[in-house]
Scaffold this motif. Structure first.
Motif, mmCIF file in Angstrom:
data_model
loop_
_atom_site.group_PDB
_atom_site.id
_atom_site.type_symbol
_atom_site.label_atom_id
_atom_site.label_comp_id
_atom_site.label_asym_id
_atom_site.label_seq_id
_atom_site.Cartn_x
_atom_site.Cartn_y
_atom_site.Cartn_z
ATOM 1 N N SER A 75 0.836 -1.198 0.000
ATOM 2 C CA SER A 75 0.000 0.000 0.000
ATOM 3 C C SER A 75 0.873 1.252 0.000
ATOM 4 C CB SER A 75 -0.915 -0.013 1.229
ATOM 5 O OG SER A 75 -1.653 1.173 1.309
ATOM 6 N N LEU A 76 1.902 1.251 0.805
ATOM 7 C CA LEU A 76 2.811 2.391 0.876
ATOM 8 C C LEU A 76 3.494 2.648 -0.464
ATOM 9 C CD1 LEU A 76 5.251 3.000 3.809
ATOM 10 C CD2 LEU A 76 5.879 3.551 1.509
ATOM 11 N N VAL A 77 3.944 1.589 -1.121
ATOM 12 C CA VAL A 77 4.665 1.728 -2.386
ATOM 13 C C VAL A 77 3.736 2.153 -3.520
ATOM 14 C CG1 VAL A 77 5.956 0.436 -4.148
ATOM 15 C CG2 VAL A 77 6.527 0.178 -1.735
ATOM 16 N N TYR A 78 2.535 1.581 -3.576
ATOM 17 C CA TYR A 78 1.640 1.854 -4.695
ATOM 18 C C TYR A 78 0.739 3.077 -4.491
ATOM 19 C CZ TYR A 78 3.284 -2.518 -6.529
ATOM 20 O OH TYR A 78 4.096 -3.519 -7.020
ATOM 21 N N ASP A 79 0.559 3.508 -3.237
ATOM 22 C CA ASP A 79 -0.224 4.709 -2.954
ATOM 23 C C ASP A 79 0.467 5.472 -1.825
ATOM 24 O OD1 ASP A 79 -2.199 6.651 -2.912
ATOM 25 O OD2 ASP A 79 -3.596 5.436 -1.742
ATOM 26 N N PRO A 80 1.615 6.105 -2.109
ATOM 27 C CA PRO A 80 2.433 6.709 -1.053
ATOM 28 C C PRO A 80 1.912 8.022 -0.481
ATOM 29 C CG PRO A 80 3.445 7.098 -3.179
ATOM 30 C CD PRO A 80 2.270 6.186 -3.420
ATOM 31 N N PRO A 82 -0.746 9.140 1.154
ATOM 32 C CA PRO A 82 -1.193 9.218 2.557
ATOM 33 C C PRO A 82 -0.059 9.041 3.569
ATOM 34 C CG PRO A 82 -2.596 7.721 1.309
ATOM 35 C CD PRO A 82 -1.443 8.070 0.433
ATOM 36 N N TYR A 83 1.069 8.492 3.146
ATOM 37 C CA TYR A 83 2.174 8.198 4.056
ATOM 38 C C TYR A 83 3.250 9.293 4.068
ATOM 39 C CZ TYR A 83 0.373 3.414 4.003
ATOM 40 O OH TYR A 83 -0.412 2.303 4.103
ATOM 41 N N LEU A 84 3.215 10.222 3.116
ATOM 42 C CA LEU A 84 4.275 11.225 3.015
ATOM 43 C C LEU A 84 4.439 11.980 4.334
ATOM 44 C CD1 LEU A 84 3.764 12.700 -0.559
ATOM 45 C CD2 LEU A 84 5.569 11.169 0.232
ATOM 46 N N GLY A 85 5.682 12.104 4.771
ATOM 47 C CA GLY A 85 5.990 12.808 6.014
ATOM 48 C C GLY A 85 5.856 11.971 7.267
ATOM 49 N N GLN A 86 5.357 10.756 7.161
ATOM 50 C CA GLN A 86 5.195 9.904 8.336
ATOM 51 C C GLN A 86 6.485 9.121 8.607
ATOM 52 O OE1 GLN A 86 1.732 7.447 8.529
ATOM 53 N NE2 GLN A 86 0.360 9.089 7.922
ATOM 54 N N ARG A 87 6.760 8.898 9.884
ATOM 55 C CA ARG A 87 7.902 8.083 10.294
ATOM 56 C C ARG A 87 7.441 6.627 10.303
ATOM 57 N NH1 ARG A 87 12.959 9.577 10.653
ATOM 58 N NH2 ARG A 87 13.356 8.429 12.551
ATOM 59 N N VAL A 88 8.216 5.761 9.642
ATOM 60 C CA VAL A 88 7.868 4.349 9.500
ATOM 61 C C VAL A 88 9.005 3.496 10.049
ATOM 62 C CG1 VAL A 88 7.410 2.511 7.830
ATOM 63 C CG2 VAL A 88 6.433 4.781 7.473
ATOM 64 N N ARG A 89 8.629 2.476 10.822
ATOM 65 C CA ARG A 89 9.600 1.478 11.292
ATOM 66 C C ARG A 89 9.276 0.180 10.580
ATOM 67 N NH1 ARG A 89 9.067 1.572 16.746
ATOM 68 N NH2 ARG A 89 10.966 2.763 17.023
ATOM 69 N N MET A 90 10.294 -0.418 9.958
ATOM 70 C CA MET A 90 10.075 -1.695 9.283
ATOM 71 C C MET A 90 11.276 -2.607 9.492
ATOM 72 S SD MET A 90 10.364 -0.325 5.329
ATOM 73 C CE MET A 90 10.018 -1.886 4.582
ATOM 74 N N GLU A 91 11.024 -3.883 9.436
ATOM 75 C CA GLU A 91 12.068 -4.890 9.589
ATOM 76 C C GLU A 91 12.027 -5.798 8.376
ATOM 77 O OE1 GLU A 91 12.785 -8.458 12.700
ATOM 78 O OE2 GLU A 91 12.602 -6.452 13.591
ATOM 79 N N GLY A 92 13.198 -6.081 7.820
ATOM 80 C CA GLY A 92 13.265 -6.920 6.640
ATOM 81 C C GLY A 92 14.687 -7.310 6.333
ATOM 82 N N ILE A 93 14.919 -7.631 5.095
ATOM 83 C CA ILE A 93 16.232 -8.094 4.640
ATOM 84 C C ILE A 93 16.962 -6.942 3.956
ATOM 85 C CG2 ILE A 93 17.419 -9.724 3.120
ATOM 86 C CD1 ILE A 93 14.900 -11.540 3.505
ATOM 87 N N PHE A 94 18.215 -6.730 4.337
ATOM 88 C CA PHE A 94 19.020 -5.667 3.742
ATOM 89 C C PHE A 94 19.475 -6.064 2.342
ATOM 90 C CE2 PHE A 94 23.237 -3.743 2.967
ATOM 91 C CZ PHE A 94 22.852 -2.411 2.924
ATOM 92 N N SER A 95 19.295 -5.129 1.417
ATOM 93 C CA SER A 95 19.726 -5.347 0.039
ATOM 94 C C SER A 95 20.326 -4.055 -0.484
ATOM 95 C CB SER A 95 18.530 -5.759 -0.828
ATOM 96 O OG SER A 95 18.946 -5.984 -2.154
#
Length: 177
Positions: A75-80, A82-95
């Motif tokens: 949702s964030l990637v395809y409709d960003p 609503p998320y602009l300016g928000q602080r996001v914490r995510m966990e995943g794989i480093f690439s």
């Protein structure tokens, strides 16, 4: 004779479509108030709200199930917007990815860093670029590719060669617990 039949068929199709959507919906399980939208527009779901103890973030993806994290990142990637300016914490794989020269050669002086989220079955992946706040050198100051990371940053657009891209800016890496 053909025009009245087409109008009748179109009207009947519209009635059937509306009737098919008219069943009772089950009440949402969350206590959030339903979103309202002006007539003629579709209400967009709100991004995840901060969880208790989430600290300095607006959207904490680390508290969601693997299915929900993948859905929220998509949702964030395809409709960003609503998320602009928000602080996001995510966990995943480093690439890490590298830029290319006009001749098609890898340009190791330009690196792009990503946090990759896999879906519940690990058959699909969605990633988000991030840019660390401060002065860091790759590879010395970054985890090894494939390591699990936790990153916090602000959703923003940035421009490269006239093209707009999405990332977590002013990001920091947090310890993975």
């Amino acid at each position: 004779m053909r025009k009245p039949f087409l109008r009748l068929a179109a009207a009947l199709a519209a009635v059937l479509l509306l009737a098919g959507c008219g069943g009772k919906a089950s009440a949402p399980s969350s206590s959030a108030a339903p979103s309202t939208a002006p007539s003629g527009t579709v209400a967009q779901p709100e991004p995840s709200q901060p969880q208790a103890g989430a600290g300095d973030v607006d959207v904490d993806l680390t508290t969601l199930s693997s299915t929900m994290v993948f859905a929220e990142v998509s949702s964030l990637v395809y409709d960003p917007i609503p998320y602009l300016g928000q602080r996001v914490r995510m966990e995943g794989i480093f690439s890490v990815d590298h830029a290319y020269t006009m001749e098609g050669e890898v340009d190791l002086s330009q690196n792009y860093f990503y946090c990759i989220i896999e879906d519940a079955l690990a058959c699909c992946a969605q990633g988000l670029e991030f840019s660390l706040a401060g002065d860091y050198a790759y590879p010395e100051d970054y985890p090894a590719e494939g390591d699990t990371i936790r990153v916090v940053g602000t959703v923003e657009f940035f421009e490269v060669n006239g093209f707009r891209h999405l990332r977590l800016g002013d990001a920091v890496l947090e310890p993975v617990t």
